[in-house]
Design a protein around this motif. Sequence first.
Motif, PDB file in Angstrom:
ATOM      1  N   SER A 142      32.130  39.829  30.477  1.00 20.07           N
ATOM      2  CA  SER A 142      32.902  40.901  31.107  1.00 20.07           C
ATOM      3  C   SER A 142      34.389  40.782  30.731  1.00 20.07           C
ATOM      4  CB  SER A 142      32.647  40.951  32.614  1.00 20.07           C
ATOM      5  OG  SER A 142      33.521  40.134  33.283  1.00 20.07           O
ATOM      6  N   ILE A 143      34.888  39.562  30.562  1.00 21.10           N
ATOM      7  CA  ILE A 143      36.281  39.386  30.105  1.00 21.10           C
ATOM      8  C   ILE A 143      36.419  39.959  28.685  1.00 21.10           C
ATOM      9  CG2 ILE A 143      38.049  37.666  29.506  1.00 21.10           C
ATOM     10  CD1 ILE A 143      36.800  35.856  31.721  1.00 21.10           C
ATOM     11  N   LEU A 144      35.421  39.668  27.862  1.00 21.44           N
ATOM     12  CA  LEU A 144      35.428  40.168  26.474  1.00 21.44           C
ATOM     13  C   LEU A 144      35.429  41.703  26.439  1.00 21.44           C
ATOM     14  CD1 LEU A 144      34.833  39.713  23.340  1.00 21.44           C
ATOM     15  CD2 LEU A 144      32.438  39.831  23.966  1.00 21.44           C
ATOM     16  N   GLU A 145      34.571  42.301  27.267  1.00 16.39           N
ATOM     17  CA  GLU A 145      34.489  43.770  27.265  1.00 16.39           C
ATOM     18  C   GLU A 145      35.809  44.410  27.677  1.00 16.39           C
ATOM     19  OE1 GLU A 145      32.341  45.572  25.806  1.00 16.39           O
ATOM     20  OE2 GLU A 145      31.272  43.736  25.349  1.00 16.39           O
ATOM     21  N   GLU A 146      36.490  43.785  28.621  1.00 17.16           N
ATOM     22  CA  GLU A 146      37.806  44.311  29.021  1.00 17.16           C
ATOM     23  C   GLU A 146      38.751  44.330  27.821  1.00 17.16           C
ATOM     24  OE1 GLU A 146      39.060  45.785  31.818  1.00 17.16           O
ATOM     25  OE2 GLU A 146      36.911  45.811  32.233  1.00 17.16           O
ATOM     26  N   ALA A 160      38.526  37.934  23.612  1.00 16.38           N
ATOM     27  CA  ALA A 160      38.348  37.568  25.023  1.00 16.38           C
ATOM     28  C   ALA A 160      39.506  36.695  25.522  1.00 16.38           C
ATOM     29  CB  ALA A 160      37.025  36.827  25.209  1.00 16.38           C
ATOM     30  N   ALA A 161      40.020  35.814  24.645  1.00 13.38           N
ATOM     31  CA  ALA A 161      41.123  34.941  25.063  1.00 13.38           C
ATOM     32  C   ALA A 161      42.360  35.788  25.383  1.00 13.38           C
ATOM     33  CB  ALA A 161      41.446  33.935  23.957  1.00 13.38           C
ATOM     34  N   GLN A 166      45.930  38.940  29.306  1.00 16.90           N
ATOM     35  CA  GLN A 166      46.379  40.243  29.781  1.00 16.90           C
ATOM     36  C   GLN A 166      45.978  40.497  31.230  1.00 16.90           C
ATOM     37  OE1 GLN A 166      48.206  42.976  28.789  1.00 16.90           O
ATOM     38  NE2 GLN A 166      49.009  41.405  27.432  1.00 16.90           N
ATOM     39  N   ASP A 167      44.769  40.079  31.585  1.00 17.23           N
ATOM     40  CA  ASP A 167      44.283  40.319  32.947  1.00 17.23           C
ATOM     41  C   ASP A 167      44.731  39.232  33.923  1.00 17.23           C
ATOM     42  OD1 ASP A 167      43.142  42.729  32.376  1.00 17.23           O
ATOM     43  OD2 ASP A 167      41.193  41.876  31.843  1.00 17.23           O
ATOM     44  N   THR A 199      53.215  42.090  30.357  1.00 16.73           N
ATOM     45  CA  THR A 199      54.081  41.778  29.217  1.00 16.73           C
ATOM     46  C   THR A 199      54.179  40.266  29.064  1.00 16.73           C
ATOM     47  OG1 THR A 199      55.317  43.723  29.788  1.00 16.73           O
ATOM     48  CG2 THR A 199      56.321  42.271  28.171  1.00 16.73           C
ATOM     49  N   VAL A 200      53.720  39.795  27.936  1.00 10.08           N
ATOM     50  CA  VAL A 200      53.768  38.352  27.671  1.00 10.08           C
ATOM     51  C   VAL A 200      54.652  38.170  26.437  1.00 10.08           C
ATOM     52  CG1 VAL A 200      52.343  36.303  27.253  1.00 10.08           C
ATOM     53  CG2 VAL A 200      51.339  38.302  28.344  1.00 10.08           C
ATOM     54  N   PRO A 201      55.569  37.205  26.465  1.00 14.07           N
ATOM     55  CA  PRO A 201      56.369  36.997  25.253  1.00 14.07           C
ATOM     56  C   PRO A 201      55.477  36.593  24.079  1.00 14.07           C
ATOM     57  CG  PRO A 201      56.908  35.347  26.933  1.00 14.07           C
ATOM     58  CD  PRO A 201      55.922  36.297  27.545  1.00 14.07           C
ATOM     59  N   THR A 202      55.792  37.094  22.904  1.00 14.31           N
ATOM     60  CA  THR A 202      54.973  36.780  21.724  1.00 14.31           C
ATOM     61  C   THR A 202      55.869  36.393  20.545  1.00 14.31           C
ATOM     62  OG1 THR A 202      55.020  39.062  20.937  1.00 14.31           O
ATOM     63  CG2 THR A 202      53.150  38.449  22.315  1.00 14.31           C
TER      64      THR A 202
END
Length: 463
Positions: A142-146, A160-161, A166-167, A199-202
């Motif tokens: 379910s994490i992957l599908e999101e 999925a990672a 993000q979630d 928002t995650v720094p990248t």
Amino acid sequence: MSSGDLFRYPDELGPAFSETNGLEFSNGRQVSAAEIWKFMTKEAPVRFPYAFDKSVHFAGRISSDVNFLSGIKRSFLSLTLRDRMLDAHKNGVPVVLVQGGQTVEPYYAAGGIPLRPGFVMNWARTMKEGLNLRESDLRGMSILEEGRKGVTIEACNQIAAHSAVQDNIVPVDFVAPYLCLRCSDMAYLVESHRHGKRTVPTYLVDHPIDHNPGEWKKEYLKKELETLTGKIGELSNKEVTDEALRAEIKRENKARELVRDCYEIWWNAKVPPTNSVDHSGIVPFGVDGCGDYSASTRVLEETREELKERVKHGVKGAGLKDDPSRLYICGSCVGPNPFLVDKAGAVVVGKDDFWSEASTIVKETGDPYENLAEAILSFPYERSTEGRAEWTAEQAQKSRADGVIFMFNWGCNFQTSVARMISDIIKDRTGLPTTYVEVGELGRMEALEQSHNRVEAFIEMLN
Ligand code: SF4
């Protein structure tokens, strides 16, 4: 499918295990062998029952070789990853999502902890405790599908990672992998964090895609690495000195040397001293440290001593048939189920991906950024397709392999496109039978029969 039956370590092993050395973590925390035993026999089966499922179809299950004690400590480090990462994040240590295949010194030297997608996926699954194998697999799916809904259905399953980040299922602080040659999807997976739910720094460490020699590449990559340590240092509040980076290079060279020693002992043994699952666990420990290089290096030292003892006494890894066919595995992010390999009468003797990194020692004196850039640019796995194949053919011969399987993940365009050519060159140079297998189920824990059948058919042909 889940067996519903849970693996247990034999009680009578407890006293002998408890007399072995404990582990010390980088933050100074110590854990005794008796505490490790208690965790592995009492706490972990309740919190993470899926990991103890005895289904042979579950590639991530605990090794049945209960007398290989450093293997138990390795499982301990894997199963405590969740708690250790949550603690690190709480204490201001930035946890960074990276990609495989490149050196991790800059991340650790800058006060962070790098985690490859596979580790982040496992961490995300274990954020809900008490799940059996079926429940854990469904949670992973379910994490992957999101992730697929949020970015694209065409990405490989490592999405999925990114979806877990993000979630906000796992508190990853920074997404900063290398844009290396092996990977078709990492660049846009990193981009997806710019407009996602959180928002995650990248930062994407650019790796020059050019196989021609040239000093400019070293200079370019050196600057990329300096920027990377600077950005992590801002998050960890740490000034990254050349001295700190040199010390980290030394620490990780030591781990790489231990891996090389273990492989030399293993490859030259008359009978394989461990089964496929214990063998496959050695290299990843040396090249990314399972979140803590102090503890993982200690485990590797014990592994080397255990291997020496086993070879001296002619001990064969538990679960192996007599004189198993030796399989060399190629490709990124996937491999065959080690339990099914052993059951089918073979044993995994090596894998090109992690081994490429483990077999490259970084210079310890001089400019540490330049030394790292030079090492990264020389990784055999990142050479031209032909160069990579030539090196892999040599490794297959050194490991005395009887056959080579190239596995690639559905959605992984780079590995898909080179699989046939690399397999053909290896076959041409070594005369070994080779095959290539696409895997559509990376990250799944059940219903993997399709790829298993192809691996088993290849083993049957070798036997
Ligand atoms: S499977 Fe391929 S595309 Fe996906 S992360 Fe691994 S190397 Fe990249």
